[in-house]
Design a protein around this motif. Structure first.
Motif, PDB file in Angstrom:
ATOM      1  N   LEU A   1       0.769  -1.061  -0.146  1.00  0.00           N
ATOM      2  CA  LEU A   1       0.011   0.083  -0.142  1.00  0.00           C
ATOM      3  C   LEU A   1       0.893   1.177  -0.122  1.00  0.00           C
ATOM      4  N   GLN A   2       0.680   1.949  -1.047  1.00  0.00           N
ATOM      5  CA  GLN A   2       1.533   3.191  -1.364  1.00  0.00           C
ATOM      6  C   GLN A   2       1.077   4.258  -0.538  1.00  0.00           C
ATOM      7  N   GLY A   3      -0.323   4.401  -0.569  1.00  0.00           N
ATOM      8  CA  GLY A   3      -0.941   5.618   0.107  1.00  0.00           C
ATOM      9  C   GLY A   3      -2.536   5.627  -0.191  1.00  0.00           C
ATOM     10  N   PHE A   4      -3.099   6.760  -0.129  1.00  0.00           N
ATOM     11  CA  PHE A   4      -4.695   6.784  -0.202  1.00  0.00           C
ATOM     12  C   PHE A   4      -4.989   8.167  -0.661  1.00  0.00           C
ATOM     13  N   GLN A   5      -6.295   8.209  -1.112  1.00  0.00           N
ATOM     14  CA  GLN A   5      -6.632   9.416  -1.517  1.00  0.00           C
ATOM     15  C   GLN A   5      -7.649  10.055  -0.839  1.00  0.00           C
ATOM     16  N   LEU A   6      -7.858  11.495  -0.483  1.00  0.00           N
ATOM     17  CA  LEU A   6      -8.596  12.043   0.326  1.00  0.00           C
ATOM     18  C   LEU A   6      -9.384  13.212  -0.716  1.00  0.00           C
ATOM     19  N   TYR A   7     -10.641  13.416  -0.479  1.00  0.00           N
ATOM     20  CA  TYR A   7     -11.295  14.441  -1.168  1.00  0.00           C
ATOM     21  C   TYR A   7     -10.935  16.021  -0.891  1.00  0.00           C
ATOM     22  N   GLY A   8     -11.041  16.780  -1.904  1.00  0.00           N
ATOM     23  CA  GLY A   8     -10.868  18.386  -1.637  1.00  0.00           C
ATOM     24  C   GLY A   8     -12.027  18.929  -1.180  1.00  0.00           C
TER      25      GLY A   8
ATOM     26  N   ALA B   1      -2.744   9.836   9.719  1.00  0.00           N
ATOM     27  CA  ALA B   1      -3.422   8.360   9.526  1.00  0.00           C
ATOM     28  C   ALA B   1      -2.518   7.403   9.876  1.00  0.00           C
ATOM     29  N   PHE B   2      -3.051   6.291   9.915  1.00  0.00           N
ATOM     30  CA  PHE B   2      -2.333   5.073  10.373  1.00  0.00           C
ATOM     31  C   PHE B   2      -3.278   3.918  10.344  1.00  0.00           C
ATOM     32  N   ILE B   3      -2.415   2.541  10.036  1.00  0.00           N
ATOM     33  CA  ILE B   3      -3.460   1.261   9.760  1.00  0.00           C
ATOM     34  C   ILE B   3      -3.249   0.451  10.916  1.00  0.00           C
ATOM     35  N   THR B   4      -4.249  -0.272  11.348  1.00  0.00           N
ATOM     36  CA  THR B   4      -4.357  -1.189  12.402  1.00  0.00           C
ATOM     37  C   THR B   4      -4.565  -2.561  12.044  1.00  0.00           C
ATOM     38  N   ASP B   5      -4.000  -3.453  12.733  1.00  0.00           N
ATOM     39  CA  ASP B   5      -4.502  -4.763  12.756  1.00  0.00           C
ATOM     40  C   ASP B   5      -5.990  -5.012  13.147  1.00  0.00           C
ATOM     41  N   PRO B   6      -7.037  -5.371  12.639  1.00  0.00           N
ATOM     42  CA  PRO B   6      -8.296  -5.498  13.293  1.00  0.00           C
ATOM     43  C   PRO B   6      -8.157  -6.663  14.277  1.00  0.00           C
ATOM     44  N   THR B   7      -7.437  -7.763  14.037  1.00  0.00           N
ATOM     45  CA  THR B   7      -7.555  -8.737  14.862  1.00  0.00           C
ATOM     46  C   THR B   7      -6.698  -8.684  16.333  1.00  0.00           C
ATOM     47  N   THR B   8      -5.640  -7.614  16.318  1.00  0.00           N
ATOM     48  CA  THR B   8      -4.973  -7.314  17.469  1.00  0.00           C
ATOM     49  C   THR B   8      -5.148  -6.085  17.899  1.00  0.00           C
ATOM     50  N   ASP B   9      -5.835  -4.977  17.145  1.00  0.00           N
ATOM     51  CA  ASP B   9      -5.921  -3.562  17.480  1.00  0.00           C
ATOM     52  C   ASP B   9      -4.580  -2.832  17.529  1.00  0.00           C
ATOM     53  N   ASP B  10      -3.357  -3.472  17.044  1.00  0.00           N
ATOM     54  CA  ASP B  10      -2.173  -2.837  17.173  1.00  0.00           C
ATOM     55  C   ASP B  10      -1.862  -2.093  15.765  1.00  0.00           C
ATOM     56  N   VAL B  11      -1.192  -1.150  16.041  1.00  0.00           N
ATOM     57  CA  VAL B  11      -0.923  -0.069  14.967  1.00  0.00           C
ATOM     58  C   VAL B  11       0.267  -0.761  14.278  1.00  0.00           C
TER      59      VAL B  11
ATOM     60  N   GLU C   1       3.447  -1.292  12.131  1.00  0.00           N
ATOM     61  CA  GLU C   1       4.659  -0.357  12.128  1.00  0.00           C
ATOM     62  C   GLU C   1       5.106   0.359  10.642  1.00  0.00           C
ATOM     63  N   GLY C   2       5.362   1.679  10.652  1.00  0.00           N
ATOM     64  CA  GLY C   2       5.675   2.271   9.309  1.00  0.00           C
ATOM     65  C   GLY C   2       4.361   2.768   8.867  1.00  0.00           C
ATOM     66  N   SER C   3       3.233   2.760   9.665  1.00  0.00           N
ATOM     67  CA  SER C   3       2.050   3.207   8.799  1.00  0.00           C
ATOM     68  C   SER C   3       1.598   4.522   9.275  1.00  0.00           C
ATOM     69  N   SER C   4       2.236   5.339  10.238  1.00  0.00           N
ATOM     70  CA  SER C   4       1.870   6.380  10.453  1.00  0.00           C
ATOM     71  C   SER C   4       2.382   7.595   9.640  1.00  0.00           C
ATOM     72  N   VAL C   5       1.470   8.430   8.995  1.00  0.00           N
ATOM     73  CA  VAL C   5       1.803   9.533   8.051  1.00  0.00           C
ATOM     74  C   VAL C   5       0.987  10.750   8.599  1.00  0.00           C
ATOM     75  N   THR C   6       1.828  11.973   8.558  1.00  0.00           N
ATOM     76  CA  THR C   6       1.091  13.292   8.819  1.00  0.00           C
ATOM     77  C   THR C   6       1.237  14.141   7.445  1.00  0.00           C
TER      78      THR C   6
ATOM     79  N   PHE D   1       2.208   7.100   2.662  1.00  0.00           N
ATOM     80  CA  PHE D   1       3.116   6.626   3.749  1.00  0.00           C
ATOM     81  C   PHE D   1       4.724   6.865   3.185  1.00  0.00           C
ATOM     82  N   PRO D   2       5.480   6.885   4.695  1.00  0.00           N
ATOM     83  CA  PRO D   2       6.787   7.296   4.257  1.00  0.00           C
ATOM     84  C   PRO D   2       7.634   6.001   3.397  1.00  0.00           C
ATOM     85  N   ARG D   3       6.892   4.661   3.335  1.00  0.00           N
ATOM     86  CA  ARG D   3       7.410   3.759   2.377  1.00  0.00           C
ATOM     87  C   ARG D   3       6.339   2.894   2.248  1.00  0.00           C
ATOM     88  N   PRO D   4       6.121   2.277   1.198  1.00  0.00           N
ATOM     89  CA  PRO D   4       5.053   1.219   1.090  1.00  0.00           C
ATOM     90  C   PRO D   4       4.969   0.381   2.035  1.00  0.00           C
ATOM     91  N   LEU D   5       3.771  -0.147   2.481  1.00  0.00           N
ATOM     92  CA  LEU D   5       3.452  -1.106   3.332  1.00  0.00           C
ATOM     93  C   LEU D   5       3.235  -2.359   2.795  1.00  0.00           C
TER      94      LEU D   5
END
Length: 446
Positions: free
Chosen positions: A321-328, A341-351, A353-358, A374-378
Motif C-alpha cells: 500500500l503506497q498511500g490513499f486519496q482524500l477528497y478536496g 493516518a495510520f493502519i491497525t490490525d483488526p485482530t489485535t488492534d495494534d498499529v 509499524e511504519g503506517s503513521s503519516v502526517t 506513507f513514508p514507505r510502501p507497506l
C-alpha cells in the motif's frame, strides 16, 4: 583482591538447602559469596566480582587466563564491554539464563565471541535473525560483517533488498561501512526508487565525514562516497527532483551532470558509468489505484479533528500500500487540511509499524482528490484485513457514495468492509462506512 564471604548459617535452614544448582550459583554471584576475581569493566571500570572456577568451566579463554601458564592476577580490566552487558554475560555463564533485547544483543554477541562462549553466541545470532526489521536491518548487516557471520550477513542483505524503503530511510544506514553500502546500492534486486537511494547516500556521506573528522563539504562528501556514486541510477530520477535536490549538493561533476542531461534528451547516448535501467525489484511493481467511491454527494462532509474517517480492506494477493486519496474542499476556492493516518490490525488492534503519516496540504478549488503517501510502501498479506484510520482537520470536504464493496483491476481485487473501532482513534465520523464517506481511493504497488 576479590572478597570471600560465606553464610554463617548451617544445617537445613542454610541458604543453599532449598535452591537448585543454578539458583545457588546465581545467589553466590549476586551476593558476591566466595568470589576470587574482580573484573573492572566499561569506561568507568566498575568492579564486578566472580569466581575463577565457574567462568573457566564455561569459557576456554577464561581457563587459559586464570589457570594457564600466563595466568592473570586478581583483577582483569575490560574497558570495551559495558557494565550491564558484562553482568548479563556472567549471569548466563552461571545459570544459562539470558534476557536480550535490541539494546543488549550486540554487546552480548561481542563478549560471547571474545570469550568463546558458543552457546550464547548462537542465541544472539538467532535473536538477530528472527527480530530483523527495516529499522535495524542495516545495523545487523554491519555487525554481521564485522563479526564475519556470513549466514546472518546474507540474510540481512536479502531483507534490506526486499525492504529497501524502510532500510534506506532508517538511521542505521549511516552505520554501514563503505563495503556494505556498496553491496546494497549496487544490487539489482533492491526494491526502492532512486530518490530514496540518493537520499541515503547523502545521509551516509555526511555521517562518514564526521566519523573521519572531516568538514562536511561537497568535496569531502564526494571523496568519502567514492565508487558508491556510480551505483545511484541518476537517469531514473524525476528531472525536477534532480534539478532541485541533486544539483545543489554538488556531488556530481559538471561533466556527469551534462552526461545525464544528454541521456534524457537522447536516450540512446551512453550514460556510463551510471545505469539507466530500472532495478528488477521495481520492474515487477505496478501502481494500481482502486477507486472505492464512484460518485460525489451534493453536500459537504465534516472534517473535524474530533472524529476519524476509516475503512477496512483486504486484497486478493500480496501487494504494497503506497498511500490513499482524500477528497478536496466542498465549497471554498482553496482550503487547508491537516491529515493524520495510520493502519491497525483488526485482530489485535495494534498499529502496524511504519503506517503513521502526517500531511498538511493546501488544496485549490476544483481539486476533487489529493494523495497522501506513507513514508514507505507497506507490505500487505493476501486476504488479511486492515483498518485504515484517517483524522482530517479542516473545512468541509466533498464526499462520495457507491454500492461497490469489491473493486477489481485485472487480476487484482480489493474488498472493503465497515471500519472497526480502535482504541488508538477517536470516534468514527458518521459518514464512514462501505457505502459512503471520505477516502475515495487506495494506491497499491502490485
Amino acid at each position: 583482591m576479590a572478597t570471600c564471604k560465606s553464610s554463617s548459617r548451617t544445617g537445613l535452614d542454610s541458604w543453599q538447602s532449598r535452591k537448585s544448582l543454578s539458583e545457588c550459583l546465581r545467589h553466590s554471584l549476586e551476593n558476591k559469596m566466595f568470589t576470587d576475581v574482580t573484573f573492572k569493566v566499561g569506561r568507568e571500570q566498575k568492579c564486578v566480582q566472580a569466581h575463577r572456577l565457574i567462568v573457566s568451566i564455561r569459557s576456554g579463554v577464561f581457563e587459559a587466563m586464570f589457570y594457564g601458564p600466563l595466568a592473570e592476577q586478581d583483577e582483569v580490566v575490560i574497558p570495551e564491554v559495558e557494565h550491564d552487558i558484562f553482568e548479563q554475560f556472567l549471569r548466563y555463564l552461571y545459570t544459562d539464563d539470558v534476557t536480550m533485547d535490541g539494546a543488549s544483543v550486540m554487546g552480548l554477541l561481542y563478549v560471547s565471541k571474545k570469550y568463546d562462549v558458543k552457546t550464547l553466541e548462537q542465541k544472539c545470532l538467532a535473536y538477530l535473525s528472527s527480530s530483523m526489521t527495516p529499522d535495524n536491518a542495516c545495523v545487523i548487516l554491519e555487525q554481521a560483517h564485522v563479526f564475519d557471520e556470513q549466514e546472518l550477513k546474507e540474510k540481512a542483505l536479502s531483507f534490506i533488498l526486499e525492504n529497501g524503503y524502510g532500510a534506506l530511510k532508517s538511521s542505521g544506514v549511516t552505520d554501514l561501512c563503505h563495503e556494505c553500502l556498496v553491496k546494497i546500492i549496487q544490487a539489482e534486486e533492491l526494491e526502492v526508487d532512486e530518490q530514496a537511494v540518493f537520499e541515503a547516500v547523502v545521509a551516509w556521506s555526511e555521517s562518514a565525514c564526521r566519523k573521519q573528522n572531516k568538514d562536511v563539504t561537497d568535496e569531502n562528501r564526494r571523496q568519502v562516497i567514492g565508487e558508491v556514486i556510480k551505483h545511484v541510477r541518476f537517469p531514473l530520477l524525476d528531472q525536477k527532483y534532480f534539478a532541485k535536490n541533486v544539483v545543489p549538493t554538488n556531488l556530481l561533476t559538471d561533466a556527469e551532470k551534462v552526461k545525464i542531461l544528454t541521456h534524457w534528451i537522447c536516450p540512446n547516448e551512453n550514460v556510463s558509468p551510471f545505469n539507466a535501467n530500472k532495478r528488477t525489484g521495481i520492474i515487477r511493481q505496478e501502481k494500481i489505484i482502486i477507486q472505492r467511491l464512484a460518485g460525489l454527494c451534493g453536500f459537504g462532509c465534516s472534517c473535524s479533528s474530533g472524529a476519524d474517517h476509516g475503512i477496512m480492506f483486504s486484497v486478493n494477493q500480496n501487494a504494497s500500500l503506497q498511500g490513499f486519496q482524500l477528497y478536496g474542499p466542498y465549497d471554498r476556492p482553496t482550503a487547508h487540511y491537516d491529515a493524520r493516518a495510520f493502519i491497525t490490525d483488526p485482530t489485535t488492534d495494534d498499529v502496524i509499524e511504519g503506517s503513521s503519516v502526517t500531511k498538511s496540504v493546501s488544496v485549490a478549488a476544483g481539486t476533487t482528490t489529493y494523495d497522501v503517501e506513507f513514508p514507505r510502501p507497506l507490505k500487505l498479506s493476501k486476504d488479511k484485513k486492515y483498518n485504515l484510520l484517517v483524522n482530517i482537520n479542516g473545512p468541509k470536504s466533498l464526499y462520495g457514495k457507491s454500492d461497490r464493496s469489491t473493486v477489481q483491476d485485472g487480476s487484482f481485487v480489493c474488498s472493503f468492509f465497515n471500519c472497526q473501532k480502535s482504541k488508538h482513534s477517536n470516534k468514527l465520523n458518521r459518514y464512514t462506512d462501505v457505502d459512503e464517506g471520505q477516502i475515495p481511493g487506495l494506491m497499491f504497488l502490485v
